[in-house]
Design an enzyme around this catalytic site. Structure first.
Site, short mmCIF file in Angstrom:
data_model
loop_
_atom_site.label_atom_id
_atom_site.label_comp_id
_atom_site.label_asym_id
_atom_site.label_seq_id
_atom_site.Cartn_x
_atom_site.Cartn_y
_atom_site.Cartn_z
N CYS A 72 8.74 9.42 -2.59
CA CYS A 72 7.82 10.49 -2.99
C CYS A 72 7.88 10.65 -4.51
CB CYS A 72 8.26 11.78 -2.30
SG CYS A 72 7.36 13.21 -2.84
N ASN A 107 9.56 4.73 2.77
CA ASN A 107 9.35 4.10 4.07
C ASN A 107 10.62 3.40 4.51
OD1 ASN A 107 6.62 4.14 2.61
ND2 ASN A 107 6.01 3.53 4.66
N HIS A 141 9.77 7.14 7.92
CA HIS A 141 10.32 7.17 6.56
C HIS A 141 11.81 7.46 6.68
CE1 HIS A 141 6.60 7.39 3.86
NE2 HIS A 141 6.17 7.07 5.06
N HIS A 148 5.71 4.84 12.60
CA HIS A 148 5.74 4.72 11.14
C HIS A 148 6.79 5.71 10.62
CE1 HIS A 148 3.47 4.19 7.18
NE2 HIS A 148 4.14 5.31 6.95
N ARG A 168 0.83 -1.20 0.00
CA ARG A 168 0.00 0.00 0.00
C ARG A 168 0.87 1.26 0.00
NH1 ARG A 168 -0.74 4.73 2.62
NH2 ARG A 168 -0.44 3.70 4.63
N ASP A 169 1.48 1.60 1.11
CA ASP A 169 2.26 2.83 1.21
C ASP A 169 3.46 2.79 0.25
OD1 ASP A 169 2.70 5.36 2.17
OD2 ASP A 169 3.59 4.75 4.08
#
Lengths: 299, 299
Positions: free
Chosen positions: B241, B250, B210, B208, B16-17
């Site tokens: 990004c 991430n 990055h 979470h 997902r991310d």
């Protein structure tokens, strides 16, 4: 955070440890221009080249020309790697404030790297250290594979201590302890520093991390919480292994500064100037360097 | 090291991310094959896709097909990102064990990201959370920009608390706190966790990170030393990004496992299987992923 120092000293090793394995030739005049840029970033210590046999390290075969032509900033200490008395002679001729000698804590790695046993290495270094000290030069002793050896596996801190003791007896001013294959995790750093800092004053210890598995910044954080205030780093994270294209090399000066300045620790180094000098050498090498901060700021 | 937990839970957010900003289309059958590989690594939680409007996230426009066709491992909890009740409906139809809702601790970032003020967001999430709970689903609340906002700068922990309090009141089971722009350093992590862990039980908090500036592993180390035992991570470090090509996204599951296992912390996850699943998605995307450990082990 608790137990953070007010300031930290960084030695820039990019022009030596960073460039030594690069296959792309960086022209002498570009090296000189780059080292001159580095001299104006606020960095106080630069290892500018290596006087190892140019056949072994062709990327740095112009060490003498570089040493003679860089514009010295009186605020900066310039050192070079020297393997023996002949190398030191060339280094002195080219101009150095400090000489760095090197060996490994691992018998097998030492043999593979310098073709001598650990015991055969000391007499060679003894001559170099004596000559350098007689010339009033500062001497750093690099000890590699202090955590893990690619041939012998996990290193016993006692083996590291044996080598460090002997180098200090021979007269080195300080010791740079290398995570040569970039495999250490913070608990290993603690285990080694537990032994090291009971035995030697912290000012004599420099930690030299590689970021091969992304652990270097965490290892530096652990080191400073243990009282270490000196680190080697390489601009842009230059310094990958020739057999691992694209793999991360030395911990990036850029990322170390992001950490330290973020923690409120002074270094005297300007991050923007470091970014500029990173982009310069990146353009000369024609590839993207591994520093995360470099890439984030380049957008 | 002191204060280390015996085990840590990792949620894999790569599908997902990690994928959501990729411009290269990964065919549905490859996504399914990849998630099936991830299901057999020992990972217990996987966020497999997003039910946000496919026009907003074209890379995940096949969320329904993926959800319907993956081979579910009964040991694994499968969740998906849902923005509203319509999204939840699709997610339930495709099959989910958990729904993840999201908003920002920063007013400006929340507006830019979901086109609503923070106060306008709560009623929308209220409906989603109620419906999900009525269906017996687990709900995670993602809170982004908890350290720094690209528009508002440094975030006050009090702003984070305000959003977290409200999400817990609305019924989320746990909270994932995001360093969305990957800018935090360990002292910021400590400052936030000082406030957070006095207010909420640690089991409810997921960090979470990055790795945009290379700080994520140090931030995870700091978090576990503070008592945090749950993290989101993305295989291979997938998740850059779209406006920063090549920049790290991430934190990489691979690097997190190298740290945790090196520290003697159990995760139940097999690093070799993770390496294999990383190489699989890397080949589908046709680019080198940013995880340092992935690259070091791929040699």
């Amino acid at each position: 955070m608790e137990k953070l120092p007010g300031s930290v000293r960084i030695k820039e090793v990019g022009p030596r440890d960073g460039l030594q394995n690069e296959k792309t030739w960086v022209p002498t005049e570009s090296k000189i221009a780059w080292i001159n840029m580095l001299s104006n970033t606020g960095i106080k210590e630069i290892e500018y080249s290596s006087f190892v046999n140019p056949k072994m390290i062709p990327a740095l075969s112009d060490a003498r020309e570089v040493g003679k032509q860089i514009k010295r900033n009186p605020q900066v200490t310039y050192s070079a790697l020297v393997p023996n008395q002949k190398g030191l002679e060339y280094a002195l001729e080219a101009g150095v404030d400090g000489a760095s000698v090197f060996m490994s804590a691992s018998e097998t790695h030492n043999r593979k790297n310098i073709n001598k046993s650990i015991n055969e290495t000391f007499p060679v270094l003894k001559g170099v250290i004596e000559d350098a000290k007689n010339e009033g030069k500062y001497v750093t002793g690099y000890v590699s594979t202090v955590f893990d050896c690619p041939y012998e596996g996990r290193m016993d801190p006692e083996k590291v201590i044996t080598v460090c003791d002997r180098l200090l007896e021979l007269g080195v001013d300080d010791l740079s302890l290398g995570d040569t294959i970039g495999s250490a995790v913070p608990s290993q750093v603690e285990n080694l520093l537990d032994v090291i800092l009971k035995r030697y004053p912290q000012e004599k210890i420099i930690m030299h991390f590689h970021d091969t598995r992304g652990m270097a910044i965490a290892n530096i954080l652990t080191s400073i919480q243990y009282g270490i205030t000196r680190f080697d780093s390489s601009i842009g994270g230059l310094g990958g292994c020739p057999y691992a294209p694209g793999a991360a090399g030395n911990v990036a000066t850029n990322d170390v500064l992001y950490l330290l300045h973020g923690l409120g620790i002074e270094t005297g180094i300007d991050e923007k100037n470091i970014q500029e000098a990173s982009l310069y050498i990146q353009s000369k090498l024609g590839k993207v360097l591994p520093s995360r901060s470099l890439l984030a700021n380049a957008q």
